[in-house]
Design a protein around this motif. Structure first.
Motif, PDB file in Angstrom:
ATOM      1  N   GLN A  86       1.803  14.037 -65.285  1.00  0.00           N
ATOM      2  CA  GLN A  86       0.764  13.907 -64.111  1.00  0.00           C
ATOM      3  C   GLN A  86       1.568  14.993 -62.898  1.00  0.00           C
ATOM      4  OE1 GLN A  86      -1.260  11.661 -63.427  1.00  0.00           O
ATOM      5  NE2 GLN A  86      -1.514  10.872 -65.354  1.00  0.00           N
ATOM      6  N   GLU A  87       2.770  15.338 -63.145  1.00  0.00           N
ATOM      7  CA  GLU A  87       3.274  16.360 -62.098  1.00  0.00           C
ATOM      8  C   GLU A  87       2.499  17.788 -62.396  1.00  0.00           C
ATOM      9  OE1 GLU A  87       7.562  16.617 -62.988  1.00  0.00           O
ATOM     10  OE2 GLU A  87       7.771  14.917 -61.763  1.00  0.00           O
ATOM     11  N   LYS A  89      -0.631  17.933 -63.502  1.00  0.00           N
ATOM     12  CA  LYS A  89      -2.032  17.855 -63.034  1.00  0.00           C
ATOM     13  C   LYS A  89      -2.076  17.839 -61.432  1.00  0.00           C
ATOM     14  CE  LYS A  89      -4.713  14.908 -64.673  1.00  0.00           C
ATOM     15  NZ  LYS A  89      -5.431  13.717 -65.185  1.00  0.00           N
ATOM     16  N   GLN A  90      -0.854  17.142 -60.893  1.00  0.00           N
ATOM     17  CA  GLN A  90      -0.860  17.248 -59.376  1.00  0.00           C
ATOM     18  C   GLN A  90      -0.803  18.795 -58.874  1.00  0.00           C
ATOM     19  OE1 GLN A  90       2.558  14.923 -58.031  1.00  0.00           O
ATOM     20  NE2 GLN A  90       1.876  15.264 -55.680  1.00  0.00           N
ATOM     21  N   SER A  91       0.119  19.530 -59.497  1.00  0.00           N
ATOM     22  CA  SER A  91       0.266  20.932 -59.224  1.00  0.00           C
ATOM     23  C   SER A  91      -1.137  21.568 -59.430  1.00  0.00           C
ATOM     24  CB  SER A  91       1.536  21.527 -60.033  1.00  0.00           C
ATOM     25  OG  SER A  91       1.676  23.001 -59.674  1.00  0.00           O
ATOM     26  N   LEU A  93      -3.925  20.437 -59.290  1.00  0.00           N
ATOM     27  CA  LEU A  93      -4.966  20.074 -58.463  1.00  0.00           C
ATOM     28  C   LEU A  93      -4.838  20.800 -56.969  1.00  0.00           C
ATOM     29  CD1 LEU A  93      -5.279  16.176 -59.323  1.00  0.00           C
ATOM     30  CD2 LEU A  93      -7.292  18.137 -59.477  1.00  0.00           C
ATOM     31  N   LYS A  94      -3.466  20.709 -56.767  1.00  0.00           N
ATOM     32  CA  LYS A  94      -3.165  21.259 -55.486  1.00  0.00           C
ATOM     33  C   LYS A  94      -3.463  22.612 -55.225  1.00  0.00           C
ATOM     34  CE  LYS A  94       1.056  21.982 -52.386  1.00  0.00           C
ATOM     35  NZ  LYS A  94       2.705  21.915 -52.246  1.00  0.00           N
TER      36      LYS A  94
END
Length: 277
Positions: A86-87, A89-91, A93-94
């Motif tokens: 998830q980290e 994917k979050q990176s 997406l950012k």
């Protein structure tokens, strides 16, 4: 044995050891009994834990607890992997959001600052002589005696503007601090000088003023056998018909134009002529 305050702060283990000694050797019987009872309780607990694997009833419970601990450990590992996923994917997406925002700002900037050198369909058609062709067709349809075809006039050649890909392909040492817009702005000025020069060259000498006639004579003197059929200018034409100066920056841009095969040099009679490719 007593320690000073500074030694207690520096070595807490020695402090704890000394406290234990004071508890054991204390004349207070209640403290002594409490200390001995704590020791006995700890020993009993250790003996019970040592025998837990030997009793059948406790052995099954211990085995079940061990199995649950393994399952719980696997679950924690899966949760850790999922958190890392998830980290990531979050990176990602950012980063995607930043790219989209940058592209959106660039699109807004392009919309607000359309490059002046983009081709225009209407102007291109006019430059290609489409209205003149229509007019000629209309006149041809009118009855009358046929006219002798005039001498075909060769259109003045222009330097095409550089594309972004072409500009990016120019070596960095050649570009220096020059920008894409600056190079195309100079191209526009060179085209202006070429058009102004050959407008005079094709003008009737009877209608020329003395200043224009002097320019015409200079243009004729610059012609050689190598310039026949070529459209060229010299540095004096740049300063005559544009606001540019033939300085170091101008020559750096000419180097780029030669590299991109937009102009070529024709030398002779101690004069450098810049011909349109």
């Amino acid at each position: 044995m007593e320690l000073e305050m500074g030694e207690e702060e520096k070595n807490p283990f020695v402090l704890q050891k000394e406290k234990g000694r004071r508890d054991v050797t204390s004349p207070d019987l209640d403290s002594l009994c409490s200390h001995i009872n704590d020791k006995v309780s700890n020993i009993k607990a250790l003996l019970q834990l040592r025998k837990i694997g030997q009793e059948a009833s406790l052995k099954a419970v211990l085995s079940k607890i061990l199995h649950e601990m393994f399952l719980f450990n696997d679950l924690l590992n899966q949760m850790e992997l999922e958190c890392h996923h998830q980290e990531r994917k979050q990176s990602q997406l950012k980063e995607l959001q930043e790219l989209i925002e940058r592209d959106y700002k660039e699109a807004e900037h392009l919309e607000a600052n359309m490059p002046f050198h983009l081709p225009n369909a209407g102007l291109a058609s006019a430059a290609a002589g489409l209205p003149a062709e229509k007019e000629a067709q209309g006149k041809a349809a009118e009855p009358g005696r046929p006219k002798k075809p005039g001498k075909e006039v060769k259109p003045v050649k222009e330097i095409p503007f550089l594309t972004v890909e072409e500009f990016d392909s120019v070596p960095a040492y050649m570009r220096g601090r020059l920008t894409y817009s600056q190079v195309n702005a100079v191209i526009q000025e060179i085209n202006k000088a070429v058009a102004s020069k050959y407008k005079i060259v094709r003008q009737s000498t009877k209608s020329m003023s003395s200043v224009v006639r002097n320019l015409y004579i200079r243009f004729q003197e610059q012609e050689t056998k190598d310039t026949k059929g070529e459209f060229f200018i010299v540095e004096a034409d740049i300063e005559e018909f544009t606001q540019l100066k033939a300085d170091k920056r101008f020559h750096s841009i000419l180097t780029i134009l030669r590299h991109c095969q937009r102009v070529r040099e024709i030398r002779g009679s101690r004069l450098v002529r810049y011909a349109v490719c």
